[in-house]
Design a protein around this motif. Structure first.
Motif, PDB file in Angstrom:
ATOM      1  N   SER A 262       3.913   2.405   4.668  1.00  0.00           N
ATOM      2  CA  SER A 262       4.819   2.073   4.155  1.00  0.00           C
ATOM      3  C   SER A 262       5.037   2.394   2.489  1.00  0.00           C
ATOM      4  N   ASP A 263       3.903   2.554   1.780  1.00  0.00           N
ATOM      5  CA  ASP A 263       4.279   2.414   0.357  1.00  0.00           C
ATOM      6  C   ASP A 263       3.981   3.872   0.026  1.00  0.00           C
ATOM      7  N   ASN A 264       4.946   4.244  -0.776  1.00  0.00           N
ATOM      8  CA  ASN A 264       5.045   5.864  -1.541  1.00  0.00           C
ATOM      9  C   ASN A 264       4.394   5.802  -2.907  1.00  0.00           C
ATOM     10  N   PHE A 265       3.567   6.733  -2.994  1.00  0.00           N
ATOM     11  CA  PHE A 265       2.743   6.948  -4.450  1.00  0.00           C
ATOM     12  C   PHE A 265       2.472   8.408  -4.574  1.00  0.00           C
ATOM     13  N   GLU A 266       2.380   8.753  -5.803  1.00  0.00           N
ATOM     14  CA  GLU A 266       2.136  10.122  -6.103  1.00  0.00           C
ATOM     15  C   GLU A 266       0.685  10.304  -5.885  1.00  0.00           C
ATOM     16  N   PRO A 267       0.399  11.421  -4.981  1.00  0.00           N
ATOM     17  CA  PRO A 267      -1.009  11.256  -4.674  1.00  0.00           C
ATOM     18  C   PRO A 267      -1.813  11.931  -5.551  1.00  0.00           C
ATOM     19  N   GLY A 268      -1.407  12.716  -6.455  1.00  0.00           N
ATOM     20  CA  GLY A 268      -2.124  13.462  -7.435  1.00  0.00           C
ATOM     21  C   GLY A 268      -2.706  14.793  -7.204  1.00  0.00           C
ATOM     22  N   SER A 269      -4.229  14.951  -7.618  1.00  0.00           N
ATOM     23  CA  SER A 269      -4.914  16.201  -7.300  1.00  0.00           C
ATOM     24  C   SER A 269      -5.379  16.494  -5.998  1.00  0.00           C
TER      25      SER A 269
ATOM     26  N   SER B 114       4.954  11.222   9.642  1.00  0.00           N
ATOM     27  CA  SER B 114       3.837  11.699  10.605  1.00  0.00           C
ATOM     28  C   SER B 114       3.889  11.536  11.869  1.00  0.00           C
ATOM     29  N   GLY B 115       4.552  10.605  12.412  1.00  0.00           N
ATOM     30  CA  GLY B 115       4.781  10.108  13.879  1.00  0.00           C
ATOM     31  C   GLY B 115       3.867   9.194  14.180  1.00  0.00           C
TER      32      GLY B 115
ATOM     33  N   ILE C  10       9.236   7.648   5.073  1.00  0.00           N
ATOM     34  CA  ILE C  10       9.370   9.148   4.924  1.00  0.00           C
ATOM     35  C   ILE C  10       8.666   9.774   3.846  1.00  0.00           C
ATOM     36  N   GLY C  11       9.018   9.370   2.432  1.00  0.00           N
ATOM     37  CA  GLY C  11       8.394   9.937   1.437  1.00  0.00           C
ATOM     38  C   GLY C  11       9.700  10.567   0.780  1.00  0.00           C
TER      39      GLY C  11
ATOM     40  N   SER D 216       6.321  11.997  -3.776  1.00  0.00           N
ATOM     41  CA  SER D 216       5.923  10.394  -3.736  1.00  0.00           C
ATOM     42  C   SER D 216       6.011  10.250  -2.003  1.00  0.00           C
ATOM     43  N   VAL D 217       4.690  10.024  -1.426  1.00  0.00           N
ATOM     44  CA  VAL D 217       4.557  10.069  -0.078  1.00  0.00           C
ATOM     45  C   VAL D 217       3.504   8.656   0.406  1.00  0.00           C
ATOM     46  N   PRO D 218       3.425   8.405   1.496  1.00  0.00           N
ATOM     47  CA  PRO D 218       2.349   7.421   1.643  1.00  0.00           C
ATOM     48  C   PRO D 218       1.050   8.087   2.175  1.00  0.00           C
ATOM     49  N   MET D 219       0.096   6.999   2.298  1.00  0.00           N
ATOM     50  CA  MET D 219      -1.363   7.452   2.404  1.00  0.00           C
ATOM     51  C   MET D 219      -1.484   8.322   3.758  1.00  0.00           C
TER      52      MET D 219
END
Length: 661
Positions: free
Chosen positions: A327-334, A421-422, A430-431, A454-457
């Protein structure tokens, strides 16, 4: 003369019989017709007003009705261990009319019944007497819910041996319990009153877990005994999850240990089978007990909770129940760099022999500021393998520039970034990613190394799994079967890939590159002696920039050549001086988790463990050679690490910065 009279009588009888037959036939027909009309009328009345007439009749009689609740299905782990179950309890029902019934002109049942109720259940005598006074004709009153079998049985035996105990009975009920308390609570969810599943598996599979209530209904006869009919309930199905409670325990223990020693705003981990999309564990440092889901004591003091308004308390609980991994979006980085390299390789834009020159920064469009690399004075000339191993922003931006935004967005979509992702859990975000309408050169460059998106894990680990498993994207899922109480399979949740994103050849190349990330690159601290660990680090500064708040992460898997399990760790705002942007923290946490779960998953060492002397020789040899970061094309001299770079794991991806910084 007599002869003639006999003849006349016979004639009259003949005439009488004929008439009678006709008359009888007519009457019979009329009766039949009326009977048919009557039956038709009854059917018509029953279909139109049957319920109203039924109630009218029942209102003239002493009628009883009680619901028989169904048993909500269990939630099991992949090995059959019960994670959530419904335990039978018993509700104490009072029947004032029966209790007040007279025997030989006296109310003989009230006092002995109240006396035994107080003895066994410690009931409020005043409350019961008030009930008898206010509702003397009541046949059904739920006095107290949730008594155990032993408590119910004790009173039942007293009733069986004492004819003067009357007007008390018990009905079955169920209470939802979670044997492992807070363990996997974010994935399991919980239920509210009435078997309403909320969050997690409880919410997503609510219809499968629920059944249909039965009922007992009947009438009191002249002896005040019930003549009833029972309709049995239909229990719910069991749900067999992909979670492994043993892996879940290992992961949660390491998360708790990390937060005791170092601390964070939240630390989250997903363990997945990359070859099926099955989630083996989902855990985070912020948890709750689904046996008491409204309790906020894990986050707030009693005084803070008391000061909350109802709306504030509800908001706090919604945050507590929220599964951050979906549920939590974040910038995943590298970690996204592996996807960028894989896409470019698969399209032939770059090859395994491609090289790049990193001078520490890249200007991606006119009149824009330079975007810096983690190594400010540049990596020099590096290979594609080294691009991932040393997490070079400059080279990744050069690759994305060759791809163009349209191709980058195509693969972004194929990897399911920026769309759900389903996964079979409610609440997936959604991100936020750029599309063709708003992705300019700067957005393309920063997205290629995992910032500005910005997307969830769950989206990141699912996309990453397709990069390392041969190129096949599997829809992630936490349930594998729906079964009956007896264990018969109702439905299988199949692990089928939805599409092939990249080729197996490309997947193999990228897997090899990420092995070197652990051997000599930014993820050295994730290595485990004897194992071929591979993976990719990630560091992203949170918005607003410049506040010193980071999310550090590591995506690790093993064996490197044939991945069996992938572990994704994110640490939101690591605590402690010097820890803010250290992806090494995520590497070390992932290493500790993998070290414990590998033997359990029958993943054993495949690399010969060197002796201490051999290891020291290799170390001396490495120190005597030039830097593995190659040389810049202009000077042909080794590039020294910038003193501000944390090369023991940090690969902070600098955002758009002024060129003179």
């Amino acid at each position: 003369m007599r002869k003639n009279e006999n003849a006349d009588e016979k004639a009259k009888k003949r005439r009488f019989n004929h008439k009678m037959q006709a008359s009888l036939l007519l009457v019979f027909c009329i009766v039949i017709v009326l009977f048919i009309i009557l039956i038709g009328r009854l059917f018509w009345l029953n279909s139109r007003d049957g319920e109203r007439y039924k109630k009218s009749v029942l209102s003239q009689q002493s009628y009883t009705y009680s619901m028989i609740p169904y048993k909500r299905g269990d939630i099991l782990d992949t090995n059959g261990t019960v994670l959530a179950k419904s335990v039978k309890v018993y509700n104490l029902i009072l029947d004032p009319a029966s209790m007040l019934a007279e025997k030989k002109g006296e109310q003989a049942y009230v006092e002995p019944t109240i006396r035994e109720l107080k003895k066994v259940f410690n009931v409020d005598e005043e409350k019961i007497r008030k009930l008898l006074e206010e509702k003397p004709e009541s046949r059904y009153y739920v006095y107290q819910k949730g008594y155990s079998y032993d408590e119910m049985k004790e009173f039942q035996e007293i009733m069986d041996n004492n004819a003067y105990i009357k007007g008390v009975w018990f009905e079955d009920d169920y209470v939802r319990t979670y044997p492992y308390s807070s363990l996997a609570s974010k994935t399991l969810g919980f239920t509210f009153k009435g078997n309403v599943g909320s969050y997690g598996i409880e919410g997503y599979y609510n219809d499968e877990l629920n059944g249909t209530n039965g009922a007992t209904y009947g009438y009191y006869n002249s002896d005040n005994d019930v003549e009833d009919t029972v309709k049995q309930p239909t229990n719910g199905y069991n749900v067999v999850s992909t979670l492994d409670i043993n892996i879940q325990k290992i992961v949660q223990n390491h998360i708790d240990k990390f937060n005791e020693e170092i601390g964070s705003k939240n630390t989250s981990v997903i363990v997945m089978d990359p070859n099926s999309g099955e989630v083996l564990s989902m855990a985070e440092s912020v948890t709750y007990d689904p046996n008491n889901p409204t309790d906020l004591s894990s986050l707030y003091s009693e005084a803070e909770v008391e000061k909350m308004t109802d709306d504030e308390a509800l908001d706090a609980r919604n945050l507590l129940w929220r599964n951050s991994t979906i549920s939590d979006n974040f910038e995943p980085g590298s970690t996204i760099k592996a996807l960028t390299v894989a896409a470019a390789l698969d399209e032939g834009i770059i090859t395994k022999d491609s090289t790049f020159v990193c001078d520490g920064k890249q200007v991606v469009a006119k009149n824009t500021r330079a975007i810096k690399c983690a190594k400010r004075d540049g990596h020099g000339k590096i290979t594609l393998e080294e691009v991932l191993a040393y997490s070079c922003n400059d080279a990744i931006m050069q690759i994305s520039e060759k791809m163009k935004s349209s191709l980058f967005i195509k693969y972004q979509t194929d990897f399911s970034l920026g769309k759900q992702s389903g996964i079979d859990l409610s609440g997936e975000s959604i991100g936020q990613v750029y599309n063709q309408d708003n992705m300019g050169p700067v957005e393309l460059a920063t997205s290629s190394f995992g910032q500005s998106m910005s997307v969830p894990m769950i989206q990141v680990i699912s996309a990453f799994s397709s990069v390392i498993n041969g190129g096949y994207y599997y829809t992630p899922h936490v349930v594998k079967q729906i079964t009956t109480e007896e264990g018969s399979v109702v439905r299988n949740v199949k692990s089928e890939y939805t599409r092939q994103v990249i080729s197996e050849e490309t997947s193999k190349l990228v897997r090899n590159y990420m092995r070197q990330t652990v051997v000599k690159g930014t993820a050295k601290s994730a290595d485990i002696e004897g194992y071929e660990i591979a993976g990719k680090t990630g560091t992203a500064e949170k918005i607003p920039r410049g506040q010193g708040n980071y999310v550090v992460s590591f995506m690790g898997y093993a064996p490197a050549s044939d991945p069996k399990v992938v572990v994704y760790v994110t640490i939101d705002e690591p605590q402690g001086e010097g820890n803010a942007s250290k992806s090494a923290l995520a590497c070390e946490l992932a290493r500790d988790i993998m070290k414990d779960i590998f033997p359990y998953l029958n993943i054993y060492p495949t690399v010969e463990v060197k002796s201490t002397d051999d290891a020291n020789k290799d170390k001396d040899k490495t120190q005597s050679t030039a830097s593995p970061t190659a040389t810049p094309a202009s000077t042909k001299e080794p590039v020294k690490n910038n003193e501000n770079d944390d090369y023991n794991g940090s690969d902070y991806d600098y955002d758009v910065l002024p060129e003179d910084e």
